[in-house]
Design a protein around this motif. Structure first.
Motif, short mmCIF file in Angstrom:
data_model
loop_
_atom_site.label_atom_id
_atom_site.label_comp_id
_atom_site.label_asym_id
_atom_site.label_seq_id
_atom_site.Cartn_x
_atom_site.Cartn_y
_atom_site.Cartn_z
N GLU A 209 -9.17 -31.83 44.42
CA GLU A 209 -10.01 -32.97 44.78
C GLU A 209 -10.83 -32.67 46.04
OE1 GLU A 209 -7.56 -36.47 44.87
OE2 GLU A 209 -7.24 -36.44 42.69
N ALA A 214 -13.42 -34.46 40.38
CA ALA A 214 -13.22 -35.91 40.34
C ALA A 214 -11.76 -36.22 40.06
CB ALA A 214 -14.11 -36.53 39.26
N PRO A 215 -11.17 -37.19 40.78
CA PRO A 215 -9.76 -37.54 40.52
C PRO A 215 -9.49 -37.85 39.05
CG PRO A 215 -10.51 -38.59 42.54
CD PRO A 215 -11.73 -37.93 41.92
N ALA A 216 -10.46 -38.46 38.37
CA ALA A 216 -10.27 -38.78 36.95
C ALA A 216 -10.19 -37.54 36.08
CB ALA A 216 -11.40 -39.68 36.46
N THR A 293 -2.56 -44.32 38.35
CA THR A 293 -3.66 -43.65 39.04
C THR A 293 -4.08 -44.48 40.25
OG1 THR A 293 -5.39 -44.80 37.78
CG2 THR A 293 -4.48 -42.76 36.82
N GLU A 294 -4.86 -43.87 41.13
CA GLU A 294 -5.33 -44.59 42.31
C GLU A 294 -6.16 -45.80 41.90
OE1 GLU A 294 -4.53 -44.33 45.46
OE2 GLU A 294 -3.12 -42.77 44.87
N GLU A 295 -6.97 -45.65 40.85
CA GLU A 295 -7.79 -46.77 40.38
C GLU A 295 -6.91 -47.91 39.87
OE1 GLU A 295 -8.17 -43.61 39.54
OE2 GLU A 295 -10.16 -43.07 40.31
N GLU A 296 -5.84 -47.57 39.15
CA GLU A 296 -4.93 -48.59 38.65
C GLU A 296 -4.19 -49.28 39.78
OE1 GLU A 296 -3.84 -46.77 34.23
OE2 GLU A 296 -2.79 -46.03 36.01
N ARG A 297 -3.84 -48.53 40.82
CA ARG A 297 -3.17 -49.13 41.97
C ARG A 297 -4.08 -50.12 42.69
NH1 ARG A 297 0.31 -44.48 45.10
NH2 ARG A 297 1.56 -43.76 43.33
N GLU A 298 -5.33 -49.75 42.83
CA GLU A 298 -6.28 -50.60 43.55
C GLU A 298 -6.49 -51.93 42.85
OE1 GLU A 298 -9.75 -48.19 43.93
OE2 GLU A 298 -8.81 -46.80 45.37
N ASP A 299 -6.29 -51.99 41.54
CA ASP A 299 -6.45 -53.25 40.81
C ASP A 299 -5.38 -54.27 41.18
OD1 ASP A 299 -8.68 -52.31 39.48
OD2 ASP A 299 -7.56 -51.67 37.70
#
Length: 318
Positions: A209, A214-216, A293-299
């Protein structure tokens, strides 16, 4: 709802590095379930009353058996030792799956597989699949030494053997994995997959990273993790059942709810398998897992109830 059934061990190979390669078929003689590269099986071990997850390393195109590789780890909570003891030819094992939380993106133009130790198992199935569909890939396999490199003979004789690069810690520096040298430049069509010990994975993910991947596009699957599930007390309200309780410093949401008759299915207890994912309606989550994932955590709308905690009150959709 469960898809649990019994499988029979039809063969076992004790490979290098204290790794048992276990071949399985349904006990009832039914068909081998189909699976996609990256999938795993949940195996119940009654001797230690634990469920454990093991990646499938057999070719997804095969229809005669399933195969997993299991490291006998003396530092584990006893699951791997119990399976090494139980999985003799003819034994029956209670299994759920296959499930896949580590899917392969088959649209990528270039794929890099990075397996550390027993983390090589899902990479083998991925390499089989990528070769079958004619995709460009390279497979880096890292171990402490050649003497503990399981699947070595299989990989050296695979039709994609020229894409497999072995790295051993006890060899000279030029032969070891050098991420600055061995990773391709970041590109939207390049995907990386990493599995292995937590330190190895954290190093690969962080370096990739930082290099612009990209993290994804940096896919990961932890098979174990050092999780601190303790912390300050907090309150949990269960919206559907109407139960509200306090989670103590040394307790977990899943265990506390179970004492009050509310069961959340838990398997790994380390936040790596995703079995205990629970929807969160309100509140701030203190994520401790390695699954989301980081995106899922942010939700802030789901959590692993086996280890993650709350900062203040949480309202769960259960």
């Amino acid at each position: 709802m469960t898809d649990s059934q019994f499988y029979k061990v039809i063969g076992r190979t004790d490979d290098r590095g204290n790794i048992a390669r276990i071949r399985l078929v349904p006990e009832d003689g039914g068909p081998i379930p189909t699976f996609e590269a990256g999938a795993h099986l949940d195996v119940y071990l009654p001797e230690v009353d634990l469920w454990r997850q093991y990646s499938l390393c057999s070719d997804p195109a095969r229809s005669d058996h399933l195969e997993i590789g299991v490291l006998k780890d003396p530092n584990s909570r006893g699951g791997s030792e119990a399976l090494h003891k139980a999985a003799v030819e003819g034994a029956r094992l209670q299994i759920e799956g296959p499930r896949n939380h580590f899917p392969l993106d088959e649209t990528a133009k270039q794929t890099v597989l990075l397996g550390g130790g027993i983390g090589v198992t899902p990479m083998i199935a991925m390499a089989d699949r990528l070769h079958a569909i004619g995709k460009d890939f390279v497979f880096h396999y890292c171990t402490r030494s050649e003497d503990v490199t399981a699947f070595k003979d299989k990989l050296e004789n695979a039709p994609y053997a020229d894409r497999v690069v072995f790295h051993h810690d006890n060899k000279d520096e030029a032969q070891r994995l050098d991420l600055y040298r061995d990773l391709p430049a970041a590109d939207p069509d390049t995907h990386l997959y990493v599995c292995g010990p937590q330190g190895f994975m954290d190093w690969v993910i962080c370096t990739a990273e930082n290099a612009g991947h990209a993290p994804a596009n940096v896919h990961r699957e932890y098979f174990s993790a050092d999780v601190d599930a303790s912390g300050d007390s907090f309150e949990v309200e269960c919206a559907q059942s109407g139960v509200t309780l306090e989670i103590g410093p040394e307790d977990t949401i899943a265990k506390a709810l179970a004492k009050h008759g509310i069961k959340i299915e838990v398997k790994c207890e380390e936040g790596v398998c995703g079995t205990c994912i629970t929807d969160v309606l309100e509140g701030e989550i203190d994520h401790r897992d390695q699954f989301l994932t980081e995106e899922e955590r942010e939700d802030m709308d789901q959590m692993c109830a086996c280890c993650s905690r709350g900062k203040g009150k949480l309202v769960l959709d259960i």
